[in-house]
Design a protein around this motif. Sequence first.
Motif, mmCIF file in Angstrom:
data_model
loop_
_atom_site.group_PDB
_atom_site.id
_atom_site.type_symbol
_atom_site.label_atom_id
_atom_site.label_comp_id
_atom_site.label_asym_id
_atom_site.label_seq_id
_atom_site.Cartn_x
_atom_site.Cartn_y
_atom_site.Cartn_z
ATOM 1 N N MET A 26 0.868 -1.167 0.000
ATOM 2 C CA MET A 26 0.000 0.000 0.000
ATOM 3 C C MET A 26 0.911 1.225 0.000
ATOM 4 O O MET A 26 1.755 1.369 0.884
ATOM 5 C CB MET A 26 -0.916 0.040 1.218
ATOM 6 C CG MET A 26 -1.817 1.265 1.227
ATOM 7 S SD MET A 26 -2.791 1.443 2.740
ATOM 8 C CE MET A 26 -3.886 0.048 2.591
ATOM 9 N N LEU A 27 0.772 2.078 -1.003
ATOM 10 C CA LEU A 27 1.532 3.321 -1.087
ATOM 11 C C LEU A 27 0.634 4.471 -0.665
ATOM 12 O O LEU A 27 -0.558 4.487 -0.979
ATOM 13 C CB LEU A 27 2.032 3.549 -2.511
ATOM 14 C CG LEU A 27 2.913 2.449 -3.091
ATOM 15 C CD1 LEU A 27 3.239 2.754 -4.545
ATOM 16 C CD2 LEU A 27 4.182 2.285 -2.284
ATOM 17 N N PHE A 28 1.202 5.462 0.034
ATOM 18 C CA PHE A 28 0.399 6.609 0.453
ATOM 19 C C PHE A 28 1.280 7.841 0.627
ATOM 20 O O PHE A 28 2.506 7.734 0.647
ATOM 21 C CB PHE A 28 -0.387 6.298 1.733
ATOM 22 C CG PHE A 28 0.442 5.799 2.884
ATOM 23 C CD1 PHE A 28 0.872 6.675 3.869
ATOM 24 C CD2 PHE A 28 0.790 4.462 2.991
ATOM 25 C CE1 PHE A 28 1.627 6.231 4.928
ATOM 26 C CE2 PHE A 28 1.551 4.008 4.058
ATOM 27 C CZ PHE A 28 1.967 4.887 5.034
ATOM 28 N N ASP A 29 0.634 8.999 0.738
ATOM 29 C CA ASP A 29 1.307 10.293 0.880
ATOM 30 C C ASP A 29 2.326 10.533 -0.238
ATOM 31 O O ASP A 29 3.439 11.011 0.004
ATOM 32 C CB ASP A 29 2.002 10.411 2.247
ATOM 33 C CG ASP A 29 1.019 10.398 3.403
ATOM 34 O OD1 ASP A 29 -0.155 10.796 3.184
ATOM 35 O OD2 ASP A 29 1.396 9.996 4.509
ATOM 36 N N GLY A 44 7.240 9.324 -0.795
ATOM 37 C CA GLY A 44 6.041 8.777 -0.192
ATOM 38 C C GLY A 44 6.351 7.779 0.896
ATOM 39 O O GLY A 44 7.479 7.678 1.379
ATOM 40 N N SER A 45 5.334 7.033 1.251
ATOM 41 C CA SER A 45 5.438 6.005 2.278
ATOM 42 C C SER A 45 4.786 4.736 1.760
ATOM 43 O O SER A 45 3.971 4.773 0.848
ATOM 44 C CB SER A 45 4.730 6.453 3.557
ATOM 45 O OG SER A 45 5.296 7.650 4.040
ATOM 46 N N TYR A 46 5.175 3.614 2.364
ATOM 47 C CA TYR A 46 4.553 2.345 1.997
ATOM 48 C C TYR A 46 4.284 1.503 3.240
ATOM 49 O O TYR A 46 4.914 1.686 4.282
ATOM 50 C CB TYR A 46 5.412 1.551 1.007
ATOM 51 C CG TYR A 46 6.703 1.005 1.581
ATOM 52 C CD1 TYR A 46 6.722 -0.192 2.298
ATOM 53 C CD2 TYR A 46 7.896 1.667 1.411
ATOM 54 C CE1 TYR A 46 7.895 -0.690 2.830
ATOM 55 C CE2 TYR A 46 9.078 1.179 1.933
ATOM 56 C CZ TYR A 46 9.065 -0.011 2.646
ATOM 57 O OH TYR A 46 10.233 -0.505 3.181
ATOM 58 N N LYS A 47 3.332 0.617 3.086
ATOM 59 C CA LYS A 47 3.074 -0.456 4.042
ATOM 60 C C LYS A 47 3.127 -1.737 3.225
ATOM 61 O O LYS A 47 2.574 -1.797 2.129
ATOM 62 C CB LYS A 47 1.678 -0.349 4.655
ATOM 63 C CG LYS A 47 1.458 0.811 5.565
ATOM 64 C CD LYS A 47 0.038 0.760 6.105
ATOM 65 C CE LYS A 47 -0.274 1.975 6.948
ATOM 66 N NZ LYS A 47 -1.644 1.935 7.478
#
Length: 85
Positions: A26-29, A44-47
Amino acid sequence: RNPHIGSNVLTEMAFNRIGALWTNWMLFDLTYEVSKDQSITVKGSYKAYHDKILEVNDFIHVWKMKNGAIVSFQHYEDVPIVANR
């Protein structure tokens, strides 16, 4: 090899290898910036799950372009978090 240069190297050394070890991305921001030399920076950030453990981290990708094609790729992320996996 670092930076990854060439589409085959990028696919084999980065995306295929990472895709085999990590799941449920999941990628976000995400933010994108295109420079005058046409390089593209993505922050960005990832989970994602690695060995059934959820990891969350920030990253920066720098894509260098020439004549509309990717010619190199560099990935940066927080080394202490990665090293402590």
